[in-house]
Design a protein around this motif. Structure first.
Motif, PDB file in Angstrom:
ATOM      1  N   UNK A 497       0.771  -1.321   0.041  1.00 34.80           N
ATOM      2  CA  UNK A 497       0.064  -0.119  -0.028  1.00 34.80           C
ATOM      3  C   UNK A 497       0.891   1.214   0.073  1.00 34.80           C
ATOM      4  N   UNK A 498       1.817   1.263   0.956  1.00 33.71           N
ATOM      5  CA  UNK A 498       2.594   2.517   0.849  1.00 33.71           C
ATOM      6  C   UNK A 498       3.648   2.555  -0.578  1.00 33.71           C
ATOM      7  N   UNK A 499       3.874   1.429  -0.947  1.00 36.95           N
ATOM      8  CA  UNK A 499       4.808   1.417  -2.309  1.00 36.95           C
ATOM      9  C   UNK A 499       3.693   1.980  -3.326  1.00 36.95           C
ATOM     10  N   UNK A 500       2.325   1.740  -3.426  1.00 33.12           N
ATOM     11  CA  UNK A 500       1.533   2.163  -4.337  1.00 33.12           C
ATOM     12  C   UNK A 500       1.500   3.581  -4.243  1.00 33.12           C
ATOM     13  N   UNK A 501       1.518   4.139  -2.927  1.00 33.01           N
ATOM     14  CA  UNK A 501       1.488   5.562  -2.810  1.00 33.01           C
ATOM     15  C   UNK A 501       2.867   6.302  -3.069  1.00 33.01           C
ATOM     16  N   UNK A 502       3.682   5.695  -2.976  1.00 31.86           N
ATOM     17  CA  UNK A 502       5.078   6.064  -3.479  1.00 31.86           C
ATOM     18  C   UNK A 502       5.244   6.355  -4.890  1.00 31.86           C
ATOM     19  N   UNK A 503       4.787   5.301  -5.490  1.00 31.35           N
ATOM     20  CA  UNK A 503       4.672   5.073  -7.119  1.00 31.35           C
ATOM     21  C   UNK A 503       3.850   6.319  -7.584  1.00 31.35           C
ATOM     22  N   UNK A 504       2.622   6.488  -6.948  1.00 34.20           N
ATOM     23  CA  UNK A 504       1.776   7.569  -7.415  1.00 34.20           C
ATOM     24  C   UNK A 504       2.534   8.912  -7.218  1.00 34.20           C
ATOM     25  N   UNK A 505       3.198   9.057  -6.002  1.00 37.39           N
ATOM     26  CA  UNK A 505       4.037  10.579  -5.804  1.00 37.39           C
ATOM     27  C   UNK A 505       5.016  10.580  -6.829  1.00 37.39           C
ATOM     28  N   UNK A 506       5.492   9.569  -7.520  1.00 35.06           N
ATOM     29  CA  UNK A 506       6.680   9.631  -8.631  1.00 35.06           C
ATOM     30  C   UNK A 506       5.941   9.706  -9.744  1.00 35.06           C
ATOM     31  N   UNK A 507       4.689   9.468  -9.938  1.00 39.77           N
ATOM     32  CA  UNK A 507       3.892   9.571 -11.019  1.00 39.77           C
ATOM     33  C   UNK A 507       4.348   8.652 -12.124  1.00 39.77           C
ATOM     34  N   UNK A 508       4.504   7.088 -11.501  1.00 36.33           N
ATOM     35  CA  UNK A 508       5.014   6.111 -12.184  1.00 36.33           C
ATOM     36  C   UNK A 508       3.490   5.298 -12.379  1.00 36.33           C
ATOM     37  N   UNK A 509       3.288   4.539 -13.446  1.00 36.34           N
ATOM     38  CA  UNK A 509       2.404   3.528 -13.567  1.00 36.34           C
ATOM     39  C   UNK A 509       2.471   2.175 -12.858  1.00 36.34           C
ATOM     40  N   UNK A 524       8.590  14.442 -13.780  1.00 40.02           N
ATOM     41  CA  UNK A 524       7.775  15.508 -12.735  1.00 40.02           C
ATOM     42  C   UNK A 524       7.153  14.697 -11.635  1.00 40.02           C
ATOM     43  N   UNK A 525       7.512  14.986 -10.371  1.00 43.29           N
ATOM     44  CA  UNK A 525       6.664  14.122  -9.450  1.00 43.29           C
ATOM     45  C   UNK A 525       5.926  15.119  -8.611  1.00 43.29           C
ATOM     46  N   UNK A 526       4.826  14.552  -7.892  1.00 47.92           N
ATOM     47  CA  UNK A 526       3.825  15.145  -7.272  1.00 47.92           C
ATOM     48  C   UNK A 526       4.240  15.739  -6.181  1.00 47.92           C
ATOM     49  N   UNK A 527       3.632  16.575  -5.462  1.00 45.16           N
ATOM     50  CA  UNK A 527       3.490  17.179  -4.146  1.00 45.16           C
ATOM     51  C   UNK A 527       3.856  16.039  -3.187  1.00 45.16           C
ATOM     52  N   UNK A 528       4.683  16.101  -2.203  1.00 41.97           N
ATOM     53  CA  UNK A 528       4.958  15.031  -1.232  1.00 41.97           C
ATOM     54  C   UNK A 528       3.869  15.208  -0.086  1.00 41.97           C
ATOM     55  N   UNK A 529       3.365  13.899   0.040  1.00 45.83           N
ATOM     56  CA  UNK A 529       2.605  13.847   1.441  1.00 45.83           C
ATOM     57  C   UNK A 529       3.000  12.712   2.012  1.00 45.83           C
ATOM     58  N   UNK A 530       3.071  12.969   3.217  1.00 45.23           N
ATOM     59  CA  UNK A 530       3.355  11.776   4.330  1.00 45.23           C
ATOM     60  C   UNK A 530       2.733  10.553   4.020  1.00 45.23           C
ATOM     61  N   UNK A 531       3.735   9.508   3.800  1.00 46.19           N
ATOM     62  CA  UNK A 531       3.455   8.220   3.294  1.00 46.19           C
ATOM     63  C   UNK A 531       3.014   7.418   4.533  1.00 46.19           C
ATOM     64  N   UNK A 532       3.308   7.594   5.616  1.00 50.22           N
ATOM     65  CA  UNK A 532       3.082   6.758   6.899  1.00 50.22           C
ATOM     66  C   UNK A 532       3.344   7.601   7.951  1.00 50.22           C
ATOM     67  N   UNK A 533       2.602   7.621   8.913  1.00 50.51           N
ATOM     68  CA  UNK A 533       2.526   8.173  10.274  1.00 50.51           C
ATOM     69  C   UNK A 533       3.208   7.040  11.426  1.00 50.51           C
ATOM     70  N   UNK A 534       3.713   7.802  12.246  1.00 47.17           N
ATOM     71  CA  UNK A 534       4.234   7.090  13.482  1.00 47.17           C
ATOM     72  C   UNK A 534       3.391   6.170  14.197  1.00 47.17           C
TER      73      UNK A 534
END
Length: 550
Positions: A497-509, A524-534
């Motif tokens: 799930x985190x990998x999916x979000x990271x991939x979306x952040x990098x705008x890769x399919x 071009x990459x997207x705005x970074x959003x926290x991928x995981x909280x503590x």
RNA sequence: GGUGAUGUAGCUCAGAUGGUUAGAGCGGCGGACUCAUAACCCGCAGGUCGGUGGUUCAAUUCCACCCAUCACCA
């Protein structure tokens, strides 16, 4: 490096449809799920099957207690299982039930073949019988005083106090758990499978299956005791498949449960043109078949199951992977301590990636138990996942987003460092393949340390103050983002799930394992959003509190 | 009771086919930094490797016994 595509069929043990999925179950499913996801990421044709194990006395009685049919009960329970699995990122190619026409047909076919080969015989045995309820009692449904140490209220098969094993008939003052009446002994004709005839064939299979040393030691122990024939029938009333040619005899749940693997696959084949049942279940093909199981059911999977398959003209498993049990804070899970935590309770408080990572960080290929230490869990997850891994992206993304409009540089700042990360791919893959997840995590986190050290040395925040060095800032941050990207690809099987979000952040399919070797440049990459909280201590204490209440 | 497994720093775990100063991460302590989700970086302190005996020039690593924990006994 192209790897020859393999055709792999993998199963997880079938959860029994009586109760909820808990943290202990999840060791099993996450271990299997990580392996399957790894194989798919590598480009192999990998099919992942499971089903609810629904037959047997406990399900029958529970349904009766609830006033519904066993079918209704098991449908409800299966739906709950599926939600839990899905929310943990465990997605099967097919999740079925052992109470299916496909399973009944396969069990029937196997039984007839075995019988035709002389592997089945009948014998009359004496069993505990509850006259009030009108049914034979499984050992666990008789309680009484241990004949050896005198402890009262013990199960009919073993004493929890002194560890003695016996039969219900040995108990002093036995009573039926169902009616409270005293069971009587009654004769019944049972069907037996000649397991004793299979020793040599099983030994041959053991060699080819490359089982873990600890599993082999256990098998050797059983061989030394001598293989006993297996009682595969139960008397009515029973929820299961009726034995052909009888009115009141049913197949024991442990005969039809593993066949449920094949039945689930057959059910899937009916919907998928690219899968052929015989290619995976008949001898003579180069497909692979693996079962992930707990060490408690090794006997069924390493003796009965391969023997039944061989005798019935099916292929045997390529290997069987057994894991240990879960302890929480070093002890058995306990309701009163709040450490008997259901999957759903966990999800109410915490992110699935936290647990997936923690288990992966501690899992190996052996049958050793795994300890979920809740303090260690929070510290480990926060440090590794948030502090090290996600931090790499977090500290680089700001510069790329704000100063370069989300644009990555067209060249790496330190190609040799990226190459170091790429060169680790084979070692990490080897660890995944051998289910040495803890070793894989160690390698990955050591790389994460290197990435953080690199950024620290380059100090892009200092360079950013000097217009002339902006190019270098972009290159260094592009480097950092790419190191992060490689690590996320390596971690995709563990935290999808985190990998999916990271991939979306990098705008890769799409990611393939080998993509870690090719840097992402000029994109071009997207705005970074926290991928995981503590993980916060309160979340854990609330989870424990809730587990005490339920 | 029988059998198997495990027992290494405060915590979670590596490791050694017997041989110089037994490793990592976390936690603790000190320092540095401020890009980052009080994250990151540098350094330090922590262990007679469960106990007792044996084999050996040498054992934490091999053997025996014991203790503790876990599992299996169909």
């Amino acid at each position: 490096m192209p790897v020859k595509p393999r055709k792999i069929l993998v199963s997880n043990a079938l959860p029994y449809a009586n109760g909820s999925i808990h943290m202990g179950h999840l060791v099993e499913y996450l271990q299997g799920n990580i392996w399957i996801r790894f194989q798919k990421l590598r480009g192999h044709q990998c099919t992942y099957i499971c089903a609810s194990d629904v037959h047997g006395t406990p399900v029958m009685l529970k349904a009766r207690e609830l006033g519904i049919s066993p079918e209704e009960l098991t449908e409800q329970v299966s739906a709950e299982f599926l939600r839990d699995f899905s929310d943990f990122g465990i997605e099967f190619d097919n999740y079925y039930t052992t109470h299916s026409p496909e399973n009944e047909a396969l069990v029937g076919e196997m039984f007839e073949t075995l019988r035709a080969n002389g592997d089945i015989y009948t014998k009359t045995i004496e069993q505990a019988y509850d006259e009030k309820e009108g049914m034979f009692l499984p050992d666990r449904f008789v309680r009484g005083t241990c004949p050896r140490c005198g402890t009262d209220d013990q199960y009919g098969d073993a004493c929890e106090n002194c560890g003695a094993t016996y039969t219900p008939a040995d108990l002093i003052d036995p009573i039926s758990v169902l009616s409270g009446s005293t069971p009587i002994k009654r004769d019944s004709e049972h069907y037996f499978f000649r397991l004793s005839q299979y020793e040599q064939r099983l030994r041959d299979w053991m060699q080819s299956a490359a089982l873990e040393k600890s599993v082999l030691a256990k098998l050797e122990e059983w061989f030394e005791t001598g293989l006993q024939d297996w009682d595969i029938s139960r008397d009515a009333p029973y929820f299961g498949f009726r034995i052909p040619g009888t009115d009141d005899k049913y197949f024991y749940v442990w005969l039809d449960a593993p066949v449920g693997y094949a039945a689930s696959f057959r059910n899937l084949c009916d919907r998928r043109d690219d899968l052929d049942f015989d290619e995976y279940w008949r001898p003579g093909h180069d497909t692979e078949l693996y079962h992930f199981i707990g060490k408690d059911i090794m006997y069924f999977h390493t003796l009965f199951w391969p023997a039944v398959l061989q005798g019935a003209g099916f292929r045997t498993p390529t290997s069987v992977f057994a894991h240990g049990f879960l302890t929480v804070n070093g002890q058995k899970m306990s309701k009163s301590r709040g450490t008997f935590i259901n999957a759903r309770t966990y999800l109410d408080h915490l992110h699935p990636a936290h647990l997936r990572y923690y288990y992966a960080a501690k899992l190996g290929p052996t049958i050793e138990d795994l300890d979920l230490n809740l303090d260690d869990f929070a510290a480990r997850v926060n440090s590794d996942l948030v502090g090290k891994l996600v931090n790499i992206a977090s500290r680089c993304a700001g510069f790329i987003n704000k100063r370069f409009d989300g644009q990555l540089a067209t060249e790496l700042h330190a190609p040799e460092l990226h190459a170091t990360f790429a060169d680790s791919a084979d070692e990490i893959a080897e660890h995944y393949e051998r289910r040495e997840y803890s070793k894989a995590m160690r390698v990955i986190m050591a790389l994460a340390d290197e990435a953080n050290r690199y950024i620290d040395e380059q100090k892009p925040w200092v360079m950013a103050k000097d217009e002339a060095q902006l190019g270098a800032v972009q290159a260094v941050c592009t480097q950092g983002i790419n190191l992060f990207r490689s690590l996320m690809i390596y971690l995709t099987p563990v935290i999808p799930g985190v990998a999916d979000d990271a991939r979306a952040f990098l705008q890769e399919q799409h990611w393939h394992w080998d993509d870690a070797k090719t840097p992402l440049l000029g994109a071009t990459i997207s705005q970074f959003k926290p991928l995981l909280t503590r993980v916060e201590p309160e979340q854990i204490s609330n989870m424990v509190k809730q587990s005490k209440q339920s």
